[in-house]
Design a protein around this motif. Structure first.
Motif, mmCIF file in Angstrom:
data_model
loop_
_atom_site.group_PDB
_atom_site.id
_atom_site.type_symbol
_atom_site.label_atom_id
_atom_site.label_comp_id
_atom_site.label_asym_id
_atom_site.label_seq_id
_atom_site.Cartn_x
_atom_site.Cartn_y
_atom_site.Cartn_z
ATOM 1 N N PRO A 12 -2.264 47.646 -1.611
ATOM 2 C CA PRO A 12 -2.065 46.917 -2.863
ATOM 3 C C PRO A 12 -0.708 46.222 -2.828
ATOM 4 C CG PRO A 12 -2.574 49.243 -3.239
ATOM 5 C CD PRO A 12 -2.218 49.091 -1.799
ATOM 6 N N ALA A 13 -0.649 44.969 -3.266
ATOM 7 C CA ALA A 13 0.618 44.225 -3.182
ATOM 8 C C ALA A 13 0.737 43.255 -4.351
ATOM 9 C CB ALA A 13 0.708 43.470 -1.863
ATOM 10 N N CYS A 14 1.866 43.315 -5.024
ATOM 11 C CA CYS A 14 2.154 42.394 -6.117
ATOM 12 C C CYS A 14 3.571 41.865 -5.940
ATOM 13 C CB CYS A 14 2.004 43.096 -7.467
ATOM 14 S SG CYS A 14 2.410 42.053 -8.890
ATOM 15 N N VAL A 36 -5.244 43.549 2.469
ATOM 16 C CA VAL A 36 -4.153 43.385 1.511
ATOM 17 C C VAL A 36 -4.751 42.877 0.206
ATOM 18 C CG1 VAL A 36 -2.041 42.119 0.938
ATOM 19 C CG2 VAL A 36 -2.405 42.950 3.273
ATOM 20 N N VAL A 37 -4.525 43.604 -0.869
ATOM 21 C CA VAL A 37 -5.039 43.208 -2.177
ATOM 22 C C VAL A 37 -3.920 42.525 -2.948
ATOM 23 C CG1 VAL A 37 -6.185 43.942 -4.282
ATOM 24 C CG2 VAL A 37 -6.589 45.192 -2.139
ATOM 25 N N GLY A 71 -9.788 46.851 -3.111
ATOM 26 C CA GLY A 71 -9.720 46.969 -1.658
ATOM 27 C C GLY A 71 -10.845 47.821 -1.100
ATOM 28 N N MET A 72 -11.162 48.921 -1.775
ATOM 29 C CA MET A 72 -12.248 49.795 -1.328
ATOM 30 C C MET A 72 -13.586 49.064 -1.305
ATOM 31 S SD MET A 72 -11.261 53.336 -3.317
ATOM 32 C CE MET A 72 -12.947 53.928 -3.218
ATOM 33 N N LEU A 84 -1.610 52.438 1.726
ATOM 34 C CA LEU A 84 -0.211 52.193 2.078
ATOM 35 C C LEU A 84 0.361 51.147 1.130
ATOM 36 C CD1 LEU A 84 2.234 52.298 4.105
ATOM 37 C CD2 LEU A 84 0.998 50.584 5.458
ATOM 38 N N ASP A 85 1.555 51.397 0.599
ATOM 39 C CA ASP A 85 2.175 50.425 -0.305
ATOM 40 C C ASP A 85 2.690 49.212 0.469
ATOM 41 O OD1 ASP A 85 1.612 51.796 -2.564
ATOM 42 O OD2 ASP A 85 3.658 52.418 -3.018
ATOM 43 N N GLY A 86 2.827 48.106 -0.251
ATOM 44 C CA GLY A 86 3.251 46.861 0.373
ATOM 45 C C GLY A 86 4.716 46.542 0.238
#
Length: 235
Positions: A12-14, A36-37, A71-72, A84-86
Motif C-alpha cells: 500500500p502506498a500513498c 503497488v496499490v 491489492g489482494m 510491506l509498507d511503501g
C-alpha cells in the motif's frame, strides 16, 4: 513445499514518490509478483513504481486496509503473500527471514517484529510503542496468543489469508488479522526485523488526531472479534 513457492508482495502506498523506488529495488528476487496499490497519491508514486516493473493498481479511497484488500483482489494465486509498507521504514531484504518459517511449514502467518529487531533511534515513536504494548497485551489476555508487535511487515500462506475473510478498511487491519488468526488457531510466529525512520511523515502516528483514531480503531477491532467465527463454519 516441494518446489520453490510463488511469493507475491502487496505494497500500500500513498504519496511515497521518494520512498517507493528504494522499497522496490531492495525486494529480494524470491518475489514473483509485486503489487503497488496507489492509495490516492497526489505525487508520482504510481509512475515511479511502474517504471521499476511493479504492477500498479489504483485505490482512490484512502485507507490502509482498503488498499491491502484492493491489492489482494489482484493476486495471481500465489503460495505466500507478503505485506510491506511503501515508506522504506522496513528493510525489504528481511523478507527472506519472514517467509522462511512458512516455507519450512512451521507457520501459517509470520509477523515481522520491530520490537524484537534492531530499531533506528526515533523510528518507532513512543505512542506507537505504547499502542503496540497495549494491543498485544489485550490479544494475549483475550485470545491466548502472544505477539510483541502489530507491525505491517508480515507474510501468510495464501490459503490462510483467504480464511481470515479480512474486512477492515483502515487502521484496524493488522489487529484484525492477528486476532482472527488466533480465533482460527493458525500457526503464528514472529521474527525480528530491522526498522528505520520512514521517508516523509507518517499518515497515522505523525499527528495527534491520527494517533487517537488509530488507537481507538485498533482497540475496537480487538474486542469486536472476540466471538468471531468464519462464514464457512456458520450454519
Amino acid at each position: 513445499m516441494d518446489s520453490p513457492p510463488a511469493i507475491a508482495v502487496v505494497i500500500p502506498a500513498c504519496d511515497e514518490e521518494e520512498a517507493i523506488g528504494k522499497v522496490l529495488q531492495d525486494i529480494p528476487d524470491i518475489a514473483q509478483q509485486i503489487i503497488v496499490v496507489d492509495n490516492g497519491s497526489a505525487d508520482r508514486t504510481a509512475e515511479v513504481a511502474r517504471c521499476l516493473g511493479a504492477c500498479v493498481v489504483v485505490e482512490p479511497c484512502r485507507g490502509y486496509g482498503r488498499a491491502c484488500l484492493t491489492g489482494m483482489a489482484h493476486l495471481d494465486g500465489p503460495d505466500i503473500v507478503v505485506f510491506l509498507d511503501g515508506d522504506y521504514s522496513d528493510y525489504p531484504e528481511d523478507m527472506l527471514a519472514i517467509v522462511r518459517p512458512i516455507i519450512a511449514d512451521d507457520a501459517d502467518m509470520v509477523i515481522g517484529s520491530r520490537v524484537l529487531g534492531q530499531r533506528e533511534k526515533g523510528a518507532l515513536l513512543p505512542q506507537a510503542r505504547f499502542g503496540n504494548g497495549l494491543a498485544t497485551f489485550l490479544i494475549r489476555l483475550l485470545f491466548g496468543v502472544t505477539f510483541t508487535d502489530l507491525g505491517p511487515f508480515r507474510a501468510l500462506r495464501y490459503d490462510a489469508l483467504m480464511r481470515l475473510e479480512m474486512q477492515d478498511r483502515n487502521f484496524g487491519w493488522t489487529a484484525e488479522m492477528q486476532v482472527k488468526a488466533a480465533r482460527l488457531g493458525l500457526r503464528t510466529a514472529e521474527v525480528p526485523v530491522r526498522y528505520r525512520r520512514r521517508i516523509g511523515s507518517s499518515k497515522i502516528t505523525g499527528t495527534l488526531s491520527g494517533t487517537l483514531r488509530a488507537g481507538y480503531k485498533i482497540l475496537w477491532t480487538i474486542f469486536r472479534y472476540v466471538r468471531w467465527r468464519p462464514t464457512q463454519s456458520r450454519g
